[in-house]
Write a protein that holds these residues in place. Structure first.
Motif, PDB file in Angstrom:
ATOM      1  N   GLN A  62       0.828  -1.200   0.000  1.00  0.00           N
ATOM      2  CA  GLN A  62       0.000   0.000   0.000  1.00  0.00           C
ATOM      3  C   GLN A  62       0.866   1.256   0.000  1.00  0.00           C
ATOM      4  OE1 GLN A  62      -2.367  -0.736   3.485  1.00  0.00           O
ATOM      5  NE2 GLN A  62      -4.001  -1.766   2.344  1.00  0.00           N
ATOM      6  N   GLN A  63       1.963   1.212   0.747  1.00  0.00           N
ATOM      7  CA  GLN A  63       2.863   2.362   0.787  1.00  0.00           C
ATOM      8  C   GLN A  63       3.515   2.597  -0.568  1.00  0.00           C
ATOM      9  OE1 GLN A  63       5.465   1.209   4.006  1.00  0.00           O
ATOM     10  NE2 GLN A  63       4.261   2.312   5.543  1.00  0.00           N
ATOM     11  N   ARG A  69       2.128   6.820  -7.007  1.00  0.00           N
ATOM     12  CA  ARG A  69       1.143   7.739  -7.589  1.00  0.00           C
ATOM     13  C   ARG A  69       1.684   9.151  -7.753  1.00  0.00           C
ATOM     14  NH1 ARG A  69      -3.743   5.689  -8.427  1.00  0.00           N
ATOM     15  NH2 ARG A  69      -4.279   3.698  -7.442  1.00  0.00           N
ATOM     16  N   GLY A  70       2.635   9.530  -6.913  1.00  0.00           N
ATOM     17  CA  GLY A  70       3.206  10.863  -7.052  1.00  0.00           C
ATOM     18  C   GLY A  70       4.600  10.876  -7.636  1.00  0.00           C
ATOM     19  N   ARG A  74       6.890  14.011  -9.145  1.00  0.00           N
ATOM     20  CA  ARG A  74       8.097  14.402  -8.404  1.00  0.00           C
ATOM     21  C   ARG A  74       9.382  14.087  -9.174  1.00  0.00           C
ATOM     22  NH1 ARG A  74       4.984  11.844  -4.252  1.00  0.00           N
ATOM     23  NH2 ARG A  74       6.262   9.954  -4.506  1.00  0.00           N
ATOM     24  N   ASN A  75       9.249  13.619 -10.409  1.00  0.00           N
ATOM     25  CA  ASN A  75      10.412  13.294 -11.256  1.00  0.00           C
ATOM     26  C   ASN A  75      11.345  12.288 -10.583  1.00  0.00           C
ATOM     27  OD1 ASN A  75       9.726  15.111 -13.408  1.00  0.00           O
ATOM     28  ND2 ASN A  75      10.441  16.794 -12.122  1.00  0.00           N
ATOM     29  N   CYS A 121      -2.566  -1.572 -10.287  1.00  0.00           N
ATOM     30  CA  CYS A 121      -3.380  -0.370 -10.065  1.00  0.00           C
ATOM     31  C   CYS A 121      -3.489   0.503 -11.319  1.00  0.00           C
ATOM     32  CB  CYS A 121      -2.842   0.445  -8.895  1.00  0.00           C
ATOM     33  SG  CYS A 121      -1.178   1.097  -9.118  1.00  0.00           S
ATOM     34  N   GLY A 122      -2.953   0.021 -12.439  1.00  0.00           N
ATOM     35  CA  GLY A 122      -3.108   0.729 -13.703  1.00  0.00           C
ATOM     36  C   GLY A 122      -2.108   1.834 -13.961  1.00  0.00           C
ATOM     37  N   LEU A 123      -1.224   2.099 -12.997  1.00  0.00           N
ATOM     38  CA  LEU A 123      -0.258   3.189 -13.163  1.00  0.00           C
ATOM     39  C   LEU A 123       0.841   2.858 -14.169  1.00  0.00           C
ATOM     40  CD1 LEU A 123       0.120   4.335  -9.454  1.00  0.00           C
ATOM     41  CD2 LEU A 123      -1.009   5.566 -11.310  1.00  0.00           C
ATOM     42  N   ILE A 124       0.933   1.585 -14.563  1.00  0.00           N
ATOM     43  CA  ILE A 124       1.966   1.191 -15.513  1.00  0.00           C
ATOM     44  C   ILE A 124       1.771   1.878 -16.865  1.00  0.00           C
ATOM     45  CG2 ILE A 124       0.746  -0.815 -16.455  1.00  0.00           C
ATOM     46  CD1 ILE A 124       4.519  -0.527 -15.612  1.00  0.00           C
TER      47      ILE A 124
END
Length: 321
Positions: A62-63, A69-70, A74-75, A121-124
């Motif tokens: 979870q962490q 996500r950010g 944040r590069n 989570c789809g962030l890929i």
């Protein structure tokens, strides 16, 4: 069967047991849900019983998801590059772009720790889009700096490839960065292509028509079917490093590697061996006319600055005899 389609449905199951894993329905369901994610990590279509160590890993997961996500904003993501080497000349023929995550002040986080979470989570998809743009942009910088033009290879995830606008995104990035399509090599695994053979073939044909090079990554670990190699316009076969590492310790692995090289040569495809780590492996591959290799024997993945220095030294890595 739905209409004319036959759907194969598999199940990932998490199990918690009363009272060892909880005495309330809420806790039992939460723990069973945690165990289900571990069943998915084990390759799906299996079951896992909950144990207390899963909680610690679930919290870490979870962490990681929250931090990912950010990370783009944040590069924190950076690309490293591992040279691909012509095994006859020792010259650099290109590089594979490899993602790293610089989180905090620690050492770069390797993909094994976060890619599967990003996929779940789809962030890929946005991450993959960033990787492709960054790799093409860096390759174009090298090519316009009086350095020898060479291909840049980028791994494509299943979710990325499944996006309806995948082809348009690739074309837009090439136009934006100015990189010649012939210098981009997309690496896709067999499993991704075989999910929908007809759709995959259509996308690959469009990419090929544009000039992009296409590689089957981790060849030998999936279907390894001659029939799909005939359907897809493949340029490169990449032999999975698991086969290369066991070339001499297991007769079967040597036979598989030899067969893949022979097949690739017969089909006029370039064959690249991954995970070359010692001279014995190198000698085996050269004796069987494997064209290219990459691995720690030649170079670890390095950042863009160091890779630039490597190119300026003469675009050559000494390849042991």
């Amino acid at each position: 069967q739905i209409d004319s389609r036959v759907l194969i449905v598999t199940t990932s199951i998490g199990i918690s047991v009363y009272p060892d894993d909880g005495v309330t329905a809420e806790v039992l369901i939460k723990n069973a849900d945690t165990a289900m994610y571990f069943a998915k990590e084990k390759g799906r279509n299996n079951y896992q019983f909950f144990n207390s160590s899963m909680n610690a890993r679930a919290v870490e997961r979870q962490q990681i998801e929250a931090n990912i996500r950010g990370a783009l904003d944040r590069n924190e993501f950076v690309l490293y590059y591992q040279p691909k080497i012509n095994l006859d000349t020792g010259g650099i023929t290109g590089a594979e772009a490899l993602l790293r995550w610089r989180y905090g002040n620690d050492e770069p986080v390797l993909p094994a720790r976060f890619i599967s979470i990003a996929e779940d989570c789809g962030l890929i998809v946005p991450i993959g889009h960033w990787v492709l743009r960054e790799a093409c942009s860096q390759a174009q910088k090298w090519n316009t700096s009086s350095l020898t033009p060479m291909t840049i290879a980028v791994n494509i995830s299943a979710l990325e490839f499944a996006q309806a606008n995948f082809f348009e995104n690739v074309r837009a990035i090439l136009e934006e960065t100015g990189l010649a399509p012939q210098l981009l090599e997309l690496e896709i695994t067999e499993g991704v292509l075989m999910r929908d053979v007809i759709s995959s073939a259509e996308i690959l044909q469009k990419l090929k028509a544009m000039g992009v090079q296409l590689a089957i990554d981790d060849f030998g670990t999936g279907y390894s079917s001659l029939s799909y190699l005939k359907q897809f316009p493949i340029d490169v076969l990449k032999i999975d490093q698991s086969f290369v590492s066991d070339i001499l310790s297991c007769d079967d692995e040597g036979v598989i590697v030899s067969a893949v090289i022979g097949m690739g040569n017969s089909l006029k495809m370039r064959v690249v061996a991954e995970g070359v780590e010692n001279q014995t492996q190198l000698a085996f591959l050269k004796a069987r006319n494997c064209e290219e290799g990459q691995g720690y024997l030649f170079s670890h993945p390095i950042d863009a600055e160091y890779y630039t220095k490597l190119l300026k030294q003469g675009s050559e890595v000494v390849c042991p005899a």
